[in-house]
Enzyme design. Sequence first.
Site, PDB file in Angstrom:
ATOM      1  N   ARG A   1      -8.878  -0.609   4.337  1.00 47.47           N
ATOM      2  CA  ARG A   1      -8.092   0.454   3.690  1.00 47.47           C
ATOM      3  C   ARG A   1      -6.735  -0.084   3.238  1.00 47.47           C
ATOM      4  NH1 ARG A   1      -6.748   5.369   7.083  1.00 47.47           N
ATOM      5  NH2 ARG A   1      -5.397   5.521   5.281  1.00 47.47           N
TER       6      ARG A   1
ATOM      7  N   ARG B   1      -0.462  14.866  12.616  1.00 46.99           N
ATOM      8  CA  ARG B   1      -0.138  14.691  11.207  1.00 46.99           C
ATOM      9  C   ARG B   1      -0.163  15.978  10.374  1.00 46.99           C
ATOM     10  NH1 ARG B   1      -2.259   8.952   9.167  1.00 46.99           N
ATOM     11  NH2 ARG B   1      -0.090   8.766   8.541  1.00 46.99           N
ATOM     12  N   PRO B   2       0.660  16.974  10.746  1.00 47.73           N
ATOM     13  CA  PRO B   2       0.700  18.219   9.963  1.00 47.73           C
ATOM     14  C   PRO B   2       1.382  18.022   8.600  1.00 47.73           C
ATOM     15  CG  PRO B   2       2.358  18.260  11.704  1.00 47.73           C
ATOM     16  CD  PRO B   2       1.608  16.969  11.861  1.00 47.73           C
ATOM     17  N   ILE B   3       1.284  19.051   7.718  1.00 50.97           N
ATOM     18  CA  ILE B   3       1.942  18.963   6.404  1.00 50.97           C
ATOM     19  C   ILE B   3       2.871  20.164   6.196  1.00 50.97           C
ATOM     20  CG2 ILE B   3       0.240  17.516   5.219  1.00 50.97           C
ATOM     21  CD1 ILE B   3      -0.857  20.186   3.983  1.00 50.97           C
ATOM     22  N   ASP B   4       3.284  20.802   7.307  1.00 49.03           N
ATOM     23  CA  ASP B   4       4.110  22.011   7.187  1.00 49.03           C
ATOM     24  C   ASP B   4       5.403  21.776   6.415  1.00 49.03           C
ATOM     25  OD1 ASP B   4       4.495  20.421   9.544  1.00 49.03           O
ATOM     26  OD2 ASP B   4       5.945  21.888  10.240  1.00 49.03           O
ATOM     27  N   LEU B   5       6.033  20.618   6.588  1.00 51.59           N
ATOM     28  CA  LEU B   5       7.292  20.351   5.874  1.00 51.59           C
ATOM     29  C   LEU B   5       7.062  20.277   4.366  1.00 51.59           C
ATOM     30  CD1 LEU B   5       9.086  17.560   7.966  1.00 51.59           C
ATOM     31  CD2 LEU B   5       9.379  20.024   8.074  1.00 51.59           C
TER      32      LEU B   5
ATOM     33  N   ILE C   1       7.059   8.017  16.768  1.00 49.05           N
ATOM     34  CA  ILE C   1       6.664   8.741  15.542  1.00 49.05           C
ATOM     35  C   ILE C   1       5.344   9.494  15.729  1.00 49.05           C
ATOM     36  CG2 ILE C   1       6.237   8.540  13.049  1.00 49.05           C
ATOM     37  CD1 ILE C   1       9.035   7.549  13.703  1.00 49.05           C
TER      38      ILE C   1
ATOM     39  N   LYS D   1       0.831  -1.217   0.000  1.00 50.65           N
ATOM     40  CA  LYS D   1       0.000   0.000   0.000  1.00 50.65           C
ATOM     41  C   LYS D   1       0.863   1.263   0.000  1.00 50.65           C
ATOM     42  CE  LYS D   1      -2.307   2.274   3.882  1.00 50.65           C
ATOM     43  NZ  LYS D   1      -1.420   3.350   3.959  1.00 50.65           N
ATOM     44  N   ASN D   2       1.847   1.289   0.901  1.00 54.67           N
ATOM     45  CA  ASN D   2       2.633   2.522   1.032  1.00 54.67           C
ATOM     46  C   ASN D   2       3.547   2.760  -0.168  1.00 54.67           C
ATOM     47  OD1 ASN D   2       1.370   2.920   3.426  1.00 54.67           O
ATOM     48  ND2 ASN D   2       3.115   2.365   4.722  1.00 54.67           N
TER      49      ASN D   2
ATOM     50  N   ARG E   1      -4.191  10.035   4.104  1.00 51.73           N
ATOM     51  CA  ARG E   1      -3.047  10.937   4.146  1.00 51.73           C
ATOM     52  C   ARG E   1      -2.350  11.034   2.777  1.00 51.73           C
ATOM     53  NH1 ARG E   1      -0.220  14.577   7.474  1.00 51.73           N
ATOM     54  NH2 ARG E   1       2.002  14.310   7.187  1.00 51.73           N
TER      55      ARG E   1
ATOM     56  N   ASP F   1       4.072   1.311  11.953  1.00 50.50           N
ATOM     57  CA  ASP F   1       2.897   0.603  11.442  1.00 50.50           C
ATOM     58  C   ASP F   1       2.744  -0.805  12.021  1.00 50.50           C
ATOM     59  OD1 ASP F   1       2.015   2.679   9.941  1.00 50.50           O
ATOM     60  OD2 ASP F   1       2.747   1.941   8.025  1.00 50.50           O
TER      61      ASP F   1
ATOM     62  N   CYS G   1      -5.309   7.991   9.211  1.00 50.11           N
ATOM     63  CA  CYS G   1      -5.649   7.394  10.498  1.00 50.11           C
ATOM     64  C   CYS G   1      -5.531   8.408  11.626  1.00 50.11           C
ATOM     65  CB  CYS G   1      -4.722   6.213  10.775  1.00 50.11           C
ATOM     66  SG  CYS G   1      -5.061   4.812   9.716  1.00 50.11           S
TER      67      CYS G   1
HETATM   68  C1  UD1 Z   1       4.265   7.793   8.656  1.00 48.19           C
HETATM   69  C2  UD1 Z   1       5.395   6.839   8.974  1.00 48.19           C
HETATM   70  C3  UD1 Z   1       5.344   5.732   7.963  1.00 48.19           C
HETATM   71  C4  UD1 Z   1       3.959   5.086   8.025  1.00 48.19           C
HETATM   72  C5  UD1 Z   1       2.845   6.095   7.861  1.00 48.19           C
HETATM   73  C6  UD1 Z   1       1.456   5.510   8.107  1.00 48.19           C
HETATM   74  C7  UD1 Z   1       7.708   7.229   9.695  1.00 48.19           C
HETATM   75  C8  UD1 Z   1       8.867   8.152   9.667  1.00 48.19           C
HETATM   76  N1  UD1 Z   1       6.639   7.597   8.963  1.00 48.19           N
HETATM   77  O1  UD1 Z   1       4.434   8.314   7.365  1.00 48.19           O
HETATM   78  O2  UD1 Z   1       6.352   4.774   8.235  1.00 48.19           O
HETATM   79  O3  UD1 Z   1       3.841   4.102   7.038  1.00 48.19           O
HETATM   80  O4  UD1 Z   1       3.022   7.137   8.782  1.00 48.19           O
HETATM   81  O5  UD1 Z   1       1.320   5.080   9.409  1.00 48.19           O
HETATM   82  O6  UD1 Z   1       7.751   6.210  10.330  1.00 48.19           O
HETATM   83  N2  UD1 Z   1       5.430  15.633  10.422  1.00 48.19           N
HETATM   84  C9  UD1 Z   1       5.353  16.998  10.646  1.00 48.19           C
HETATM   85  N3  UD1 Z   1       5.202  17.830   9.568  1.00 48.19           N
HETATM   86  C10 UD1 Z   1       5.095  17.364   8.282  1.00 48.19           C
HETATM   87  C11 UD1 Z   1       5.166  15.972   8.068  1.00 48.19           C
HETATM   88  C12 UD1 Z   1       5.333  15.148   9.158  1.00 48.19           C
HETATM   89  O7  UD1 Z   1       5.447  17.461  11.777  1.00 48.19           O
HETATM   90  O8  UD1 Z   1       4.937  18.182   7.348  1.00 48.19           O
HETATM   91  C13 UD1 Z   1       5.618  14.709  11.568  1.00 48.19           C
HETATM   92  C14 UD1 Z   1       4.444  13.760  11.759  1.00 48.19           C
HETATM   93  O9  UD1 Z   1       3.449  14.325  12.586  1.00 48.19           O
HETATM   94  C15 UD1 Z   1       5.132  12.568  12.409  1.00 48.19           C
HETATM   95  C16 UD1 Z   1       6.506  12.547  11.753  1.00 48.19           C
HETATM   96  O10 UD1 Z   1       6.706  13.853  11.257  1.00 48.19           O
HETATM   97  O11 UD1 Z   1       5.279  12.755  13.793  1.00 48.19           O
HETATM   98  C17 UD1 Z   1       6.659  11.546  10.626  1.00 48.19           C
HETATM   99  O12 UD1 Z   1       5.626  11.786   9.700  1.00 48.19           O
HETATM  100  P1  UD1 Z   1       5.643  11.304   8.188  1.00 48.19           P
HETATM  101  O13 UD1 Z   1       6.729  10.312   7.995  1.00 48.19           O
HETATM  102  O14 UD1 Z   1       5.609  12.465   7.292  1.00 48.19           O
HETATM  103  O15 UD1 Z   1       4.241  10.618   8.119  1.00 48.19           O
HETATM  104  P2  UD1 Z   1       3.724   9.707   7.002  1.00 48.19           P
HETATM  105  O16 UD1 Z   1       4.272  10.083   5.677  1.00 48.19           O
HETATM  106  O17 UD1 Z   1       2.259   9.634   7.207  1.00 48.19           O
END
Ligand code: UD1
Length: 423
Positions: free
Chosen positions: A397, A121-125, A327, A22-23, A92, A305, A116
């Site tokens: 899902r 789960r922000p998207i600022d980065l 995480i 899936k990922n 996401r 996961d 989930c």
């Molecule tokens: C994450 C998991 C991934 C898993 C998926 C679904 C990690 C590093 N990532 O990926 O293995 O398959 O969830 O469960 O293990 N964050 C921010 N700002 C951003 C993006 C992320 O603060 O713009 C934070 C998130 O809140 C989190 C961390 O960074 O604490 C890692 O997030 P990220 O890897 O981006 O999340 P996913 O891509 O959903």
Amino acid sequence: MNAIQIYGGKRLMGQTRIQGSKNAVLPILAATLLIDGTCEIENCPDIGDVRHMIRLLESMCCKVERIGQTVKVYTNQLAHCDMPSDSVCVMRSSIMLLGALLARIGSVSMQYPGGCVIGSRPIDLHLQGLRKMGVTIEEREDGFYAETTELTGAFHRLPFVSVGATENLLLAAVLAKGETVIENAAREPEISALCDFLTKAGADIEGAGTSRLIIRGVKSLHPIAYRVPADRIVAGTYLAACLCSGGEIFLQEAPCTQMQSVIQAAEKMGAKFAESEEGLLVICKDRRKALSKLQTDSYPGFPTDLQSAFLTAMTVAEGRSVMEETIFENRFRIVPELRKMGAHIQVKKNLVVVDGTECLQGAVIQAEELRGGAALVMAGAVAEGVTIVTNRHFIERGYEDICFDLQKLGIRCQKIDYPVIDT
Ligand code: UD1
């Protein structure tokens, strides 16, 4: 209410084939938007999130056709349209469309993505990185509008590892003007798969699988056929089921090399393995031992996961185990449900302390998210009596047919409609 009914208490025995990842497939489906023409995605799992991603692609005038396990995406009519908000908000990975659409059509209006309920789960980065590449972004309360006249290469150093941000910036970079560097990039195998897909389509990417990616923008990509690798998280879930219930199972096509942290953790709990090109043999004879500390981390660490599935195995292991989630801040939502089944668990912020018990008892429990839901099904498989896990759609899902797979591993379980009784 949709549910899964499990008759537990049996050791596992049998074999099942592991579905496509899936990922890996979700960002690859988003990446097809970068290509003018028809891509064929083989071994594409038929799961809820893929169906939502296909719906999103169709909303942009792509034609999408599924023939068995192959999905064909025709992007030549790609156009700017409104994306159905329920599909954007449910997962996401809808955010992956941002980088690809900016590269192909220069503007995107979308709602904030969902996924989930495991943390903020922000998207600022993602947004900061895209701004550096020449994108103007106007944020609203429920979403944003992003626009660019030309994507330009940039230097990114991620303050912490983010799978999603690495993938999005990569997607934006392959057709951008000039060179993009992503330092502290995530090294998850699914990112390597995305790099592999893009490189085969003509992208210029150096450092795939490492924490430093260098992407030199190219003018265009060409259509390809690509086979999605097997899902290490699904394989890890069934491995954890064997840890819970004991037995001997063979996971055909399990990607063993990507599962080393998981295999090592399970070995410490007493499991034995035979790894091969064909898959993974898992043997659990005696009662499992507690694990003094297991900590989630980005790859190659132990995956967040699989935290819930291993937490479930810890509830029936001999002795005291500790799990630390690093995480996501809200990923212990299955704890109250496991307690209903007789598990002894204490939560202390991002740590859980588990005192193993001989056996869990069947109960009616509720899935609240994808991986936690699958872990509850594993709890049902080890528990005495009947367990009903409601909200099956969360599990669907990411798992093509968890009941079929568990039946092949010797567990009696089935999909049911569970009556909701008004009180
Ligand atoms: C994450 C998991 C991934 C898993 C998926 C679904 C990690 C590093 N990532 O990926 O293995 O398959 O969830 O469960 O293990 N964050 C921010 N700002 C951003 C993006 C992320 O603060 O713009 C934070 C998130 O809140 C989190 C961390 O960074 O604490 C890692 O997030 P990220 O890897 O981006 O999340 P996913 O891509 O959903």
